[in-house]
Design a protein around this motif. Structure first.
Motif, mmCIF file in Angstrom:
data_model
loop_
_atom_site.group_PDB
_atom_site.id
_atom_site.type_symbol
_atom_site.label_atom_id
_atom_site.label_comp_id
_atom_site.label_asym_id
_atom_site.label_seq_id
_atom_site.Cartn_x
_atom_site.Cartn_y
_atom_site.Cartn_z
ATOM 1 N N LEU A 55 -43.971 17.651 7.200
ATOM 2 C CA LEU A 55 -44.427 16.876 6.046
ATOM 3 C C LEU A 55 -43.309 16.763 5.010
ATOM 4 N N THR A 56 -43.463 15.827 4.092
ATOM 5 C CA THR A 56 -42.514 15.675 2.986
ATOM 6 C C THR A 56 -43.101 16.341 1.742
ATOM 7 N N PHE A 57 -42.357 17.279 1.186
ATOM 8 C CA PHE A 57 -42.831 17.961 -0.021
ATOM 9 C C PHE A 57 -42.543 17.092 -1.243
ATOM 10 N N VAL A 58 -43.555 16.921 -2.089
ATOM 11 C CA VAL A 58 -43.400 16.137 -3.324
ATOM 12 C C VAL A 58 -43.544 17.092 -4.503
ATOM 13 N N HIS A 59 -42.427 17.365 -5.156
ATOM 14 C CA HIS A 59 -42.411 18.299 -6.272
ATOM 15 C C HIS A 59 -43.053 17.649 -7.497
ATOM 16 N N PRO A 60 -43.781 18.408 -8.312
ATOM 17 C CA PRO A 60 -44.424 17.802 -9.481
ATOM 18 C C PRO A 60 -43.460 17.347 -10.565
#
Length: 415
Positions: free
Chosen positions: A153-158
């Motif tokens: 998966l692609t991690f999406v940082h806040p």
């Protein structure tokens, strides 16, 4: 005032004005073009011209949609098909879930097990898969990074990614397009993504722009970094949306480079700001969203005579918590009070007291008698009377009248 940028290195900023303009063109068709409106009442109260950017009017009631959507739109087709993952129990989760569902991108959100069920349900309601793991955010974050690798998966940082920062910066483009005269921006800081994006855009458009970040006193993580201080980050803050213990590695450099100062606000100031925005502007704002106004209330001298833009960055506040904030504000202003009156335990005692309330035109809401748990003699009693007055002066007149009537009266102080 000490400009923090004097301390900085010459490292290039991670995002440019061109990046932010491209992000705006990308996301504009799918977000709400929230208004930037002048508040005449707040302006008169604070001695400055105050403009409010109503990001609480986004579909998920927070600005986080902007960065999340920009990040999603920049994914490759392969990354979109596999999906994205994030660790969040707040507005980032909902913004990513909502736009992921719209775009057909699978979204997984890892939340601590302690997350209130209403937030879990809201995030699932936007189409995301929620994984509950750990007791603290840090544990949820580590698990999300683990799943990122295991599932591709692609991690999406806040907040600590250029595409996220660029998306948040689109707020400044809209504000300065609507009100070019704004010369000061006051922006809440948690991890620093909002301030970074807004700051980069605003300074590029208006180099003389003053930029202030705001943090809750209980979570002064970015403040501590830019001031070189060692301060604890802990406590139950009303501004949970900016209660971040570790600011971003990318964003801290931007804040250090661009902020004229980072200000701290108390819980009491946050409560007052939430209450004022509801009473004056008829808008519901969460604690983090009210932080800019709290800073102006606390540091009026910094903003006197200036044209100030405040970002109301979110409106997701629990209704019971909001009710408590409003009632506490009424108590502090003298419009709601609980008076403790010593009476004799005989027929007619309460009637005579109530007559004084009537004469002073004060509304009685609740009456509590206490005969047992008191240090008074057996024939004495305490009556706590909750009442509603016009203001603190009206309350003072009532207490004077009770004293003149021979009653021993004291006010049960609000928090």
């Amino acid at each position: 005032m000490t400009q923090l940028s004097a301390q900085t290195s010459v490292e290039p900023l991670p995002v440019t004005l061109s990046d932010i303009r491209a992000a705006h063109a990308r996301i504009a068709p799918s977000i709400v073009r929230t208004p930037t409106l002048h508040s005449r009442t707040l302006s008169n109260m604070l001695g400055a011209k105050v403009y409010l950017k109503f990001e609480n009017l986004q579909f998920t009631a927070a600005y986080k949609e902007r960065g999340a959507l920009n990040r999603l739109l920049l994914l490759s087709d392969e990354a979109r098909s596999k999906g994205v993952i994030a660790a969040s129990a707040g507005n980032h989760a909902q913004g990513l879930a909502y736009h992921g569902a719209r775009l057909g991108v699978p979204v997984t959100i890892v939340m601590p097990r302690t997350t209130p069920m209403v937030k879990v349900m809201q995030t699932e309601g936007h189409g995301a898969t929620v994984v509950l793991h750990g007791e603290k955010f840090e544990e949820a974050y580590e698990h999300a990074r683990k799943l990122e690798g295991e599932r591709g998966l692609t991690f999406v940082h806040p907040f600590d990614e250029p595409d996220i920062i660029a998306g948040q910066g689109t707020i400044a483009l809209e504000m300065l397009e609507d009100v070019p005269d704004i010369d000061t921006l006051v922006v809440p800081i948690g991890g620093g993504g909002l301030f970074s994006g807004v700051g980069i855009a605003a300074r590029a458009l208006k180099p003389e722009m003053q930029l202030f970040g705001v943090q809750a006193e209980l979570y002064p993580s970015m403040y501590a970094y830019v001031k070189g201080a060692d301060l604890a980050c802990d406590g139950d803050t009303l501004a949970e949306g900016i209660a971040v213990k570790q600011p971003g590695f990318m964003t801290r450099k931007v804040v250090e480079a661009l902020a004229d100062d980072v200000l701290l606000v108390s819980e009491r100031a946050l409560e007052e700001a939430v209450s004022l925005l509801l009473q004056i502007e008829k808008t519901v704002v969460e604690g983090a969203g009210a932080a800019g106004l709290a800073a102006m209330l606390t540091h009026k001298e910094l903003f006197a005579g200036r044209t100030v833009g405040l970002v109301l960055c979110g409106g997701n506040i629990d209704t019971r918590l909001l009710a408590n904030v409003l009632l506490r504000d009424l108590a502090r202003s003298g419009r709601l009070a609980r008076l403790r009156i010593r009476l004799q335990d005989r027929p007619g005692s309460l009637f005579h007291v109530a007559r004084i309330f009537d004469e002073e035109q004060v509304n009685i809401i609740e009456v509590y008698h206490q005969r047992v748990f008191t240090s008074l003699p057996a024939k004495g009693l305490i009556a706590d009377i909750e009442c509603e007055t016009r203001d603190s002066a009206h309350l003072e007149r009532l207490m004077d009248a009770l004293n003149a009537g021979g009653y021993e009266v004291s006010q049960v102080e609000a928090a």
